[in-house]
Design a protein around this motif. Sequence first.
Motif, short mmCIF file in Angstrom:
data_model
loop_
_atom_site.label_atom_id
_atom_site.label_comp_id
_atom_site.label_asym_id
_atom_site.label_seq_id
_atom_site.Cartn_x
_atom_site.Cartn_y
_atom_site.Cartn_z
N ASN A 173 9.07 0.11 0.08
CA ASN A 173 10.03 0.15 -1.04
C ASN A 173 9.41 0.71 -2.31
OD1 ASN A 173 12.00 -2.89 -0.48
ND2 ASN A 173 12.06 -0.89 0.48
N ARG A 174 8.10 0.49 -2.47
CA ARG A 174 7.47 0.96 -3.72
C ARG A 174 6.91 2.37 -3.59
NH1 ARG A 174 4.13 -4.27 -6.05
NH2 ARG A 174 5.79 -5.78 -5.84
N LEU A 175 7.13 3.02 -2.46
CA LEU A 175 6.57 4.37 -2.22
C LEU A 175 5.07 4.37 -2.48
CD1 LEU A 175 9.46 6.60 -3.66
CD2 LEU A 175 8.84 6.32 -1.27
N LEU A 176 4.61 5.23 -3.40
CA LEU A 176 3.18 5.22 -3.72
C LEU A 176 2.91 4.04 -4.65
CD1 LEU A 176 0.54 7.05 -3.45
CD2 LEU A 176 1.01 7.59 -5.83
N HIS A 177 1.97 3.17 -4.30
CA HIS A 177 1.62 2.06 -5.19
C HIS A 177 0.17 1.67 -4.94
CE1 HIS A 177 2.39 -1.30 -2.17
NE2 HIS A 177 2.79 -0.21 -1.56
N GLY A 178 -0.26 0.60 -5.57
CA GLY A 178 -1.67 0.25 -5.58
C GLY A 178 -2.29 0.13 -4.20
N ASN A 198 12.88 14.08 -9.55
CA ASN A 198 12.32 13.64 -10.84
C ASN A 198 10.92 14.25 -11.04
OD1 ASN A 198 11.23 12.24 -12.99
ND2 ASN A 198 12.03 10.25 -12.35
N MET A 251 8.13 11.91 -12.19
CA MET A 251 7.60 11.00 -11.18
C MET A 251 6.62 11.74 -10.27
SD MET A 251 7.40 7.96 -10.27
CE MET A 251 8.66 6.73 -10.64
N TYR A 297 2.61 10.80 -9.64
CA TYR A 297 1.98 10.68 -8.32
C TYR A 297 0.79 11.64 -8.22
CZ TYR A 297 6.13 8.09 -6.77
OH TYR A 297 7.13 7.17 -6.62
N SER A 305 10.95 5.20 1.38
CA SER A 305 11.19 3.88 0.80
C SER A 305 12.16 3.06 1.62
CB SER A 305 11.69 4.03 -0.64
OG SER A 305 13.01 4.51 -0.63
N HIS A 326 11.35 -5.41 0.34
CA HIS A 326 11.43 -6.62 -0.47
C HIS A 326 12.66 -7.48 -0.17
CE1 HIS A 326 7.94 -5.44 -2.59
NE2 HIS A 326 8.47 -4.31 -3.02
#
Lengths: 136, 166
Positions: B13-18, B43, B46, B50, B85, B109
């Motif tokens: 769901n968060r696509l690219l994340h930590g 976008n 965005m 990334y 996502s 989530h």
Amino acid sequence: MIGILLCCHGTMAQGFKDAAELIVGPQQKFEAVGIGPAQGRHDLKKALKAAMRLLGTDAGILILTDLPGGTPCNEAAMLLGPTVQMVAGFNMPILLRVLLGRSDDTTLAQLTEDISTYGGDHIIHFTYDAVHGGAV
Amino acid sequence: MTSDRRHYLRIDNRLLHGQVVQFWIPYLEIEHLIIADDLAAANPAMSTVYRMAVPRRIRLSVVSIIELAQAAREENALPTLIILSDIFDLARAFMSGFHCPRITLGNIHSAIGRNRITDTIYLTPEEKHALAQFHRDGRVVEIQTFPGEPLRLSLGKSGALEWERA
């Protein structure tokens, strides 16, 4: 005065805020938001916007996030503007520097000058040999 | 195509994340990251975020769902991680000619109308139906949020989803 907004995973932002205020005392225009395990990107965006309203964008806001490419960083990046900037990957030396570097006429450019070098310069590896072996 | 074992597909769901930047990219030793998401592809800011966050040595493509099949074909040779996502985005990608034998669920989530599968995966009845169809089409479907053993999907006699240690 430029507002400082911490935005991190979990309770890190509030933790850093508490720790920083232990060191330099209570601070004005200083907010913290986090993203919990059950929260999505939209919850974080709402919390960020609310904190930005509290700080006010007129005098400028510096957002500090924990990790480049992390959700707090990615969401905060969408809220940047001419008077709202972000540094991702901050540490305690950086946080204390920007908190103490603010005055009524400090600009965002002054506050963030050489900030990544400053953060890196204040990461120091204390080896046993250096401390107890007389290597320094 | 993505039958190469060095191609990975992740629903997050968060696509690219930590987790992806700090763990999965170095762990999987990928050289190409494809983010397939209609909102992100539309976008430019965005996409720039990334690009700034992903190590320079890694090729990055941010594409819409309809563009995914082409993007995955072009970079066949490089070890690649594809992130979407949403499960229905993946179903749309399959309909537009994208192929992938293995699907990993990373983070989906909790929300109203979703049932808990693990602490990090909550599914709607429609999503369960879609995953069952992916399975019947011969694809491996797994849950793996963190390093360690994945949970693999199988279907019970009644067609119910069952998740077992792979």
